[in-house]
Design an enzyme around this catalytic site. Structure first.
Site, PDB file in Angstrom:
ATOM      1  N   CYS A  35     -36.992  14.326  37.291  1.00  0.00           N
ATOM      2  CA  CYS A  35     -35.937  15.351  37.045  1.00  0.00           C
ATOM      3  C   CYS A  35     -34.682  14.474  36.961  1.00  0.00           C
ATOM      4  O   CYS A  35     -34.705  13.519  37.645  1.00  0.00           O
ATOM      5  CB  CYS A  35     -35.969  16.399  37.612  1.00  0.00           C
ATOM      6  SG  CYS A  35     -37.728  17.230  37.538  1.00  0.00           S
TER       7      CYS A  35
ATOM      8  N   ARG B 242     -34.512   9.593  30.336  1.00  0.00           N
ATOM      9  CA  ARG B 242     -35.566   9.763  31.186  1.00  0.00           C
ATOM     10  C   ARG B 242     -36.805  10.606  30.922  1.00  0.00           C
ATOM     11  O   ARG B 242     -37.706  10.775  31.603  1.00  0.00           O
ATOM     12  CB  ARG B 242     -34.999  10.318  32.591  1.00  0.00           C
ATOM     13  CG  ARG B 242     -33.996   9.407  33.274  1.00  0.00           C
ATOM     14  CD  ARG B 242     -33.136   9.929  34.318  1.00  0.00           C
ATOM     15  NE  ARG B 242     -33.765  10.651  35.300  1.00  0.00           N
ATOM     16  CZ  ARG B 242     -33.586  10.260  36.473  1.00  0.00           C
ATOM     17  NH1 ARG B 242     -32.877   9.137  36.886  1.00  0.00           N
ATOM     18  NH2 ARG B 242     -34.200  10.734  37.683  1.00  0.00           N
TER      19      ARG B 242
ATOM     20  N   TRP C 286     -38.256  17.442  34.399  1.00  0.00           N
ATOM     21  CA  TRP C 286     -39.808  17.064  34.010  1.00  0.00           C
ATOM     22  C   TRP C 286     -40.850  17.681  34.689  1.00  0.00           C
ATOM     23  O   TRP C 286     -40.893  17.319  36.041  1.00  0.00           O
ATOM     24  CB  TRP C 286     -39.713  15.388  34.198  1.00  0.00           C
ATOM     25  CG  TRP C 286     -40.976  14.757  33.946  1.00  0.00           C
ATOM     26  CD1 TRP C 286     -42.140  14.768  34.877  1.00  0.00           C
ATOM     27  CD2 TRP C 286     -41.539  14.367  32.445  1.00  0.00           C
ATOM     28  NE1 TRP C 286     -43.141  14.003  34.297  1.00  0.00           N
ATOM     29  CE2 TRP C 286     -42.807  13.633  32.990  1.00  0.00           C
ATOM     30  CE3 TRP C 286     -41.053  14.094  31.422  1.00  0.00           C
ATOM     31  CZ2 TRP C 286     -43.566  13.140  32.041  1.00  0.00           C
ATOM     32  CZ3 TRP C 286     -41.575  13.496  30.519  1.00  0.00           C
ATOM     33  CH2 TRP C 286     -42.994  12.981  30.816  1.00  0.00           C
TER      34      TRP C 286
ATOM     35  N   ASN D 233     -35.466  17.182  42.328  1.00  0.00           N
ATOM     36  CA  ASN D 233     -36.268  16.269  41.697  1.00  0.00           C
ATOM     37  C   ASN D 233     -37.356  15.797  42.697  1.00  0.00           C
ATOM     38  O   ASN D 233     -36.672  15.412  43.963  1.00  0.00           O
ATOM     39  CB  ASN D 233     -35.526  15.075  41.618  1.00  0.00           C
ATOM     40  CG  ASN D 233     -36.305  14.052  40.749  1.00  0.00           C
ATOM     41  OD1 ASN D 233     -37.221  14.262  40.173  1.00  0.00           O
ATOM     42  ND2 ASN D 233     -35.807  12.920  40.876  1.00  0.00           N
ATOM     43  N   GLY D 234     -38.674  15.699  42.354  1.00  0.00           N
ATOM     44  CA  GLY D 234     -39.565  15.416  43.573  1.00  0.00           C
ATOM     45  C   GLY D 234     -40.733  16.536  43.562  1.00  0.00           C
ATOM     46  O   GLY D 234     -40.836  17.389  42.863  1.00  0.00           O
TER      47      GLY D 234
ATOM     48  N   GLU E 130     -58.072  -4.028  29.828  1.00  0.00           N
ATOM     49  CA  GLU E 130     -56.542  -3.123  29.977  1.00  0.00           C
ATOM     50  C   GLU E 130     -55.592  -4.348  30.102  1.00  0.00           C
ATOM     51  O   GLU E 130     -54.516  -4.286  29.477  1.00  0.00           O
ATOM     52  CB  GLU E 130     -56.550  -2.354  31.276  1.00  0.00           C
ATOM     53  CG  GLU E 130     -55.152  -1.862  31.550  1.00  0.00           C
ATOM     54  CD  GLU E 130     -54.392  -1.239  30.212  1.00  0.00           C
ATOM     55  OE1 GLU E 130     -55.168  -0.846  29.340  1.00  0.00           O
ATOM     56  OE2 GLU E 130     -53.188  -1.147  30.283  1.00  0.00           O
TER      57      GLU E 130
ATOM     58  N   LYS F 187     -52.564  -5.028  27.123  1.00  0.00           N
ATOM     59  CA  LYS F 187     -51.317  -5.261  27.502  1.00  0.00           C
ATOM     60  C   LYS F 187     -50.609  -6.476  26.925  1.00  0.00           C
ATOM     61  O   LYS F 187     -49.524  -6.553  26.401  1.00  0.00           O
ATOM     62  CB  LYS F 187     -51.069  -5.390  29.073  1.00  0.00           C
ATOM     63  CG  LYS F 187     -51.272  -4.019  29.740  1.00  0.00           C
ATOM     64  CD  LYS F 187     -50.158  -3.135  29.749  1.00  0.00           C
ATOM     65  CE  LYS F 187     -50.040  -2.036  28.529  1.00  0.00           C
ATOM     66  NZ  LYS F 187     -51.006  -1.047  28.532  1.00  0.00           N
TER      67      LYS F 187
ATOM     68  N   GLU G 151     -50.544  -6.329  22.822  1.00  0.00           N
ATOM     69  CA  GLU G 151     -49.409  -5.090  22.330  1.00  0.00           C
ATOM     70  C   GLU G 151     -48.138  -5.447  22.377  1.00  0.00           C
ATOM     71  O   GLU G 151     -47.406  -4.864  21.639  1.00  0.00           O
ATOM     72  CB  GLU G 151     -49.990  -3.706  22.723  1.00  0.00           C
ATOM     73  CG  GLU G 151     -49.503  -3.407  24.311  1.00  0.00           C
ATOM     74  CD  GLU G 151     -49.853  -1.796  24.548  1.00  0.00           C
ATOM     75  OE1 GLU G 151     -49.526  -1.234  23.675  1.00  0.00           O
ATOM     76  OE2 GLU G 151     -50.302  -1.585  25.695  1.00  0.00           O
TER      77      GLU G 151
ATOM     78  N   HIS H 110     -74.020 -15.166  25.011  1.00  0.00           N
ATOM     79  CA  HIS H 110     -74.628 -14.515  23.872  1.00  0.00           C
ATOM     80  C   HIS H 110     -73.661 -14.504  22.431  1.00  0.00           C
ATOM     81  O   HIS H 110     -73.946 -13.984  21.701  1.00  0.00           O
ATOM     82  CB  HIS H 110     -74.736 -12.826  24.144  1.00  0.00           C
ATOM     83  CG  HIS H 110     -75.828 -12.826  25.387  1.00  0.00           C
ATOM     84  ND1 HIS H 110     -77.102 -12.932  25.129  1.00  0.00           N
ATOM     85  CD2 HIS H 110     -75.484 -12.292  26.498  1.00  0.00           C
ATOM     86  CE1 HIS H 110     -77.755 -12.796  26.226  1.00  0.00           C
ATOM     87  NE2 HIS H 110     -76.877 -12.296  27.114  1.00  0.00           N
TER      88      HIS H 110
ATOM     89  N   LYS I 101     -44.951   5.096  20.922  1.00  0.00           N
ATOM     90  CA  LYS I 101     -45.195   5.577  22.325  1.00  0.00           C
ATOM     91  C   LYS I 101     -46.409   6.794  22.289  1.00  0.00           C
ATOM     92  O   LYS I 101     -47.110   6.716  23.247  1.00  0.00           O
ATOM     93  CB  LYS I 101     -44.087   6.112  22.947  1.00  0.00           C
ATOM     94  CG  LYS I 101     -44.285   6.512  24.639  1.00  0.00           C
ATOM     95  CD  LYS I 101     -44.852   5.416  25.537  1.00  0.00           C
ATOM     96  CE  LYS I 101     -45.480   5.716  26.678  1.00  0.00           C
ATOM     97  NZ  LYS I 101     -46.040   4.597  27.571  1.00  0.00           N
TER      98      LYS I 101
HETATM   99  C1  AGP Z   1     -51.056   1.592  25.852  1.00  0.00           C
HETATM  100  O1  AGP Z   1     -50.140   0.532  26.459  1.00  0.00           O
HETATM  101  C2  AGP Z   1     -50.585   1.917  24.404  1.00  0.00           C
HETATM  102  N1  AGP Z   1     -49.257   2.155  24.124  1.00  0.00           N
HETATM  103  C3  AGP Z   1     -51.795   2.893  23.754  1.00  0.00           C
HETATM  104  O2  AGP Z   1     -52.964   2.218  23.691  1.00  0.00           O
HETATM  105  C4  AGP Z   1     -51.823   4.121  24.547  1.00  0.00           C
HETATM  106  O3  AGP Z   1     -52.525   3.858  25.558  1.00  0.00           O
HETATM  107  C5  AGP Z   1     -52.902   4.970  23.527  1.00  0.00           C
HETATM  108  O4  AGP Z   1     -52.039   5.372  22.363  1.00  0.00           O
HETATM  109  C6  AGP Z   1     -52.983   6.665  24.250  1.00  0.00           C
HETATM  110  O5  AGP Z   1     -51.935   7.248  24.349  1.00  0.00           O
HETATM  111  P1  AGP Z   1     -51.894   8.512  25.413  1.00  0.00           P
HETATM  112  O6  AGP Z   1     -52.355   7.973  26.814  1.00  0.00           O
HETATM  113  O7  AGP Z   1     -50.554   9.095  25.278  1.00  0.00           O
HETATM  114  O8  AGP Z   1     -53.021   9.366  24.563  1.00  0.00           O
END
Ligand code: AGP
Length: 609
Positions: A2, A27, A74, A100-101, A482, A486, A489, A505, A604
């Protein structure tokens, strides 16, 4: 997180509060409000939605006063709504609080105050503070706030104003940032520097457990014992953009650094002390209901899907219930075998990913119970679920998910332990041992940040790589996926993650002289096998960057470069092992001059097919 702002001086507070709240919009928030002392009373205006909603109401009816506090919320406890927005007041409305918290023990305090005749209007933990200050108030606001601090537990930054003492703001900080801005005949408070940068560059930083009494011409600080303490003035030389990132170059690196706190916050009030067990907030999942499930689906996209991959290993190992992990965009179209004996766990940071939401609705249509792990309170996925366990990572601004992922893992561990307890698949002492180690995760995550410069150097020398392969076995394979995502992307370097046993394989044909391979070796029981896989790729000319646990030094004899993470049990290793992989992706992207926070072609929250 927040946003808090406050003003005391001779000017009209509202424009200053609103400007400060606008500077904190980045934020993320779901509601906003202000409380202003207008000579007779404290007037509160607070609304769900964007700041513009609050602005519209304030235009219709201006509030004249030169003492005020403001807040962007938030949501953590209680959905976004007008009544859950801050500021919160006591019953008579002459004490107002913004916070906030998380107040961990708010429920027990709330019950006590209700018994004493206090009436609550919201579902928030914050409202307890306003009534509790009232409860202790005799004729000294500082004394009342000090008494509240002796009783509450949690992590918080909050500010209090009172009609009875309209010459001051009292604010407190514990594990949540709060700063004091120094003006001429006026003073300011804020959660973050951008909020007050237009008024002053001279600030005081509150330290842990410090309390401040801010008058327009005098600021006093008190430590935990109530002793008055002096403080250095900090001259801010950041511009607004840098200030929004807390001095970090990008939101992503800022959020990587926020992970120790995010991990800790997500455990709050859930991983309970001693044998008090595990709490799933207000989710009611009985032993009978759990026994009725013959399958668990975990469904998500992207990074959240990789969290589910870890979840499969964790839930099957601890609770011994079969788990199938599915990509949401596949699951929703393949007429999955789902019925009322299925528990579907949906994972989503934004809570708005269309494919994931559609998969949720498909599973629910077929009779499945839906338990979601979501970071945004009141989001579409949260609203469509039977139960929600929120991650408390705070707003994640960078497109590349970091703190959302590690807090999703924490939520998964909590669910797995809760199920193991219900099913009796783990003894109490085994559960306590895992809980004890979970409580150490924030410090272990923090410890991995010491490798920043080492990883940055590696990135500098390897950012022109064409391909980088990630290898892992077992839960490390999920971590490798993962790490690879990272890197792809945000640095646009081609990368693949493979179950190391799969190399022979086919994919080992891709390894040639100088191919970079990142091997993840945190699983004790698979360590020797992984060392053999490292030898296999080395024999074909690969350059191997190994990630192992302290003490597992065998791989160092084979790999070109070995980084050690602190010792941690196999099942909890992903929370720590992912940190160097996040840092590697970040520094590779920086080295390549990529737009780290807003990588090309990505959003996002993917709210399209
Ligand atoms: C993660 O780094 C990416 N931005 C993307 O794969 C993301 O995880 C995916 O779009 C799922 O988003 P969500 O967790 O908001 O559902």
């Amino acid at each position: 997180m927040c946003g808090i702002v406050g003003y005391i001086g001779d000017k009209n507070a509202v424009p200053i509060l609103m400007e400060g709240l606008r500077k904190l919009e980045y934020r993320g928030y779901d509601s906003a409000g202000v409380a202003v002392y207008t000579k007779e009373n404290i007037e509160v205006r607070k609304y769900k939605g964007r700041l513009s909603v609050l602005e519209e109401h304030l235009k219709k009816e201006t509030l004249d006063g030169s003492l005020g506090i403001g807040h962007t919320r938030w949501a953590t406890h209680g959905e976004p709504s007008d009544v859950n927005s801050h500021p919160h007041t006591n019953c008579s409305g002459d004490i107002a609080v913004v916070h906030n918290g998380i107040i961990e023990n708010y429920m027990s305090i709330k019950s006590m105050l209700i018994e004493k005749g206090y009436t609550f209007r919201s579902e928030t933990d914050t409202e307890v503070l306003a009534h509790y200050v009232d409860y202790f108030y005799k004729d000294d606001l500082l004394e009342a706030v000090t008494k509240v601090l002796e009783k509450i537990r949690g992590s918080y930054a909050f500010a209090v104003i009172s009609r009875r003492e309209p010459d001051k703001i009292i604010c407190v900080r514990k594990e949540n940032p709060l700063i004091v801005g120094i003006g001429n005949g006026e003073n300011f408070i804020a959660s973050d520097i951008p909020a007050i940068l237009n008024h002053t560059r001279r600030i005081y930083l509150l330290n842990e457990n410090e309390l401040a009494v801010i008058k327009k011409d005098r600021i006093s600080f008190f430590d935990e014992s109530g002793k008055e303490v002096g403080k250095e003035v900090f001259e801010v030389n950041w511009d607004v953009a840098a200030a929004e990132k807390g001095g970090f170059e990008h939101f992503m690196i800022k959020e990587i650094h926020e992970q120790p706190k995010a991990v800790k916050d997500t455990m709050t009030s859930r991983v309970l002390p001693d044998s008090a067990g595990i709490k799933l907030d207000d989710i009611k999942l009985t032993k009978e209901e759990l026994q009725n499930f013959n399958k668990i689906y975990m469904v998500a996209c992207g990074t959240a899907y990789h969290a589910c991959m870890v979840g499969k290993y964790v839930i099957e190992k601890l609770a011994r219930i079969p788990v199938e992990v599915e990509i949401a965009s596949e699951f929703r179209y393949r007429d999955p075998i789902v019925d009322e004996k299925t528990l579907t766990i949906i994972v989503s940071q934004s809570g708005e990913t269309l494919d994931t939401l559609a998969a949720l609705k498909e599973a629910r249509r077929k009779g499945s119970r839906i338990l979601s792990i979501v970071n945004v309170v009141g989001s579409s996925i949260a609203r469509e679920s039977h139960d929600v366990l929120y991650t408390w990572a705070g707003p994640e601004i960078a497109v590349a998910s970091t703190k959302a992922y590690t807090t999703q893992l924490i939520a998964i561990y909590i669910i797995a332990l809760y199920m193991a307890k219900l099913k009796g698949t783990l003894k109490d002492e085994e559960i306590e041992s895992i809980k004890d180690e979970m409580r150490r995760l924030p410090e272990l995550v923090e410890e991995t940040l010491k490798y920043k410069s080492t990883i940055q150097k590696f990135a500098t020398h390897n950012s022109n790589a064409r391909d980088i392969f990630y290898l892992g076995r077992g839960i490390d394979y999920a971590v490798a996926l993962e790490g690879s995502l990272k890197l792809k992307e945000i640095s646009y370097i081609h990368s693949e993650a493979y179950a190391a046993g799969e190399l022979k394989h086919g994919t080992i044909a891709l390894i040639e002289n100088g191919t970079i391979v990142l091997a993840v070796l945190t699983q004790d029981e698979l360590y020797e096998k992984m060392v053999s896989n490292v030898k296999e790729v080395k024999a074909r000319g690969a350059f191997v960057f190994a990630l192992a646990k302290e003490g597992s030094t065998e791989v160092e004899k084979v790999a070109d470069y070995t980084l050690y993470i602190p010792k941690v049990s196999d099942i909890l290793a992903p929370v720590v092992a992912v940190m160097p992989l996040q840092l590697l992706a970040y520094y590779m992207a920086v080295e390549k001059g990529c737009d780290v926070d807003k990588p090309r072609n990505l959003a996002k929250s993917v709210t399209v097919e």
